[in-house]
Design a protein around this motif. Structure first.
Motif, PDB file in Angstrom:
ATOM      1  N   ALA A  80       0.844  -1.202   0.000  1.00 29.60           N
ATOM      2  CA  ALA A  80       0.000   0.000   0.000  1.00 29.60           C
ATOM      3  C   ALA A  80       0.876   1.248   0.000  1.00 29.60           C
ATOM      4  CB  ALA A  80      -0.935  -0.003   1.211  1.00 29.60           C
ATOM      5  N   TRP A  81       1.928   1.231   0.795  1.00 33.83           N
ATOM      6  CA  TRP A  81       2.834   2.386   0.822  1.00 33.83           C
ATOM      7  C   TRP A  81       3.523   2.547  -0.531  1.00 33.83           C
ATOM      8  CZ3 TRP A  81       8.310   2.911   0.756  1.00 33.83           C
ATOM      9  CH2 TRP A  81       8.752   4.209   1.024  1.00 33.83           C
ATOM     10  N   GLN A  82       3.912   1.448  -1.140  1.00 32.96           N
ATOM     11  CA  GLN A  82       4.518   1.489  -2.471  1.00 32.96           C
ATOM     12  C   GLN A  82       3.568   2.153  -3.461  1.00 32.96           C
ATOM     13  OE1 GLN A  82       5.525  -2.417  -3.913  1.00 32.96           O
ATOM     14  NE2 GLN A  82       5.781  -1.735  -5.995  1.00 32.96           N
ATOM     15  N   GLY A  83       2.293   1.786  -3.419  1.00 27.43           N
ATOM     16  CA  GLY A  83       1.302   2.404  -4.295  1.00 27.43           C
ATOM     17  C   GLY A  83       1.147   3.889  -4.010  1.00 27.43           C
ATOM     18  N   TYR A  84       1.180   4.249  -2.734  1.00 29.27           N
ATOM     19  CA  TYR A  84       1.091   5.655  -2.349  1.00 29.27           C
ATOM     20  C   TYR A  84       2.281   6.441  -2.914  1.00 29.27           C
ATOM     21  CZ  TYR A  84       1.335   9.862   0.481  1.00 29.27           C
ATOM     22  OH  TYR A  84       1.437  11.168   0.888  1.00 29.27           O
ATOM     23  N   VAL A  85       3.471   5.880  -2.770  1.00 32.11           N
ATOM     24  CA  VAL A  85       4.678   6.549  -3.269  1.00 32.11           C
ATOM     25  C   VAL A  85       4.565   6.785  -4.777  1.00 32.11           C
ATOM     26  CG1 VAL A  85       7.163   6.247  -3.676  1.00 32.11           C
ATOM     27  CG2 VAL A  85       6.193   5.746  -1.424  1.00 32.11           C
ATOM     28  N   GLU A  86       4.155   5.761  -5.489  1.00 31.07           N
ATOM     29  CA  GLU A  86       4.060   5.890  -6.944  1.00 31.07           C
ATOM     30  C   GLU A  86       2.982   6.885  -7.350  1.00 31.07           C
ATOM     31  OE1 GLU A  86       3.606   1.770  -7.880  1.00 31.07           O
ATOM     32  OE2 GLU A  86       5.743   1.376  -7.602  1.00 31.07           O
ATOM     33  N   SER A  87       1.822   6.828  -6.712  1.00 30.22           N
ATOM     34  CA  SER A  87       0.736   7.761  -7.040  1.00 30.22           C
ATOM     35  C   SER A  87       1.095   9.197  -6.674  1.00 30.22           C
ATOM     36  CB  SER A  87      -0.549   7.351  -6.316  1.00 30.22           C
ATOM     37  OG  SER A  87      -1.015   6.132  -6.813  1.00 30.22           O
TER      38      SER A  87
END
Length: 135
Positions: A80-87
């Motif tokens: 989820a954090w990875q997705g947040y970073v990318e977004s």
């Protein structure tokens, strides 16, 4: 190039890695956008990309936190954090109203929140507190 100095610890190591990541994205905005957006249309490419990103991000962060990346709360939280970073990085590329350090601080703060959420859901996962984490 996004691998931070191994002599750094905890937040400073993560901060250095995030700075390098944001700098790389800033230098390659078209490539980053293409990678994030177009790879989703090709199943094999998307699966390979996801596997490589997870091995890099999930493995590095799990090791730094001293947690098992196969524990469900750890895996879900870090992904989820990875997705947040990318977004967040894609949104930042649109107009760069924040400076790089402000973006990095947001990403770091979100990570601290995810570490707390992992611990709240799975106390046995027991990640090190963010100040001591070596991610």
């Amino acid at each position: 190039r996004t691998e931070p100095d191994p002599n750094l610890r905890g937040r400073e190591r993560l901060r250095a890695g995030l700075r390098a990541y944001v700098d790389w994205v800033a230098e390659h905005p078209r490539g980053f956008r293409s990678l994030m957006n177009q790879a989703s249309g090709f199943r094999e490419v998307r699966e390979r990309l996801e596997r490589q990103r997870w091995e890099g991000i999930g493995g590095r962060l799990s090791k730094g936190l001293g947690v098992d990346p196969e524990r469900p709360a750890v895996r879900v939280g870090l992904r989820a954090w990875q997705g947040y970073v990318e977004s967040a990085t894609l949104a930042w590329l649109d107009n760069r109203e924040l400076d790089r350090d402000a973006l990095v601080q947001m990403l770091l703060s979100a990570f601290v929140g995810v570490v707390g959420a992992i611990a709240a859901v799975d106390p046995e996962a027991a990640p090190n507190p963010p100040d001591r984490a070596t991610a």
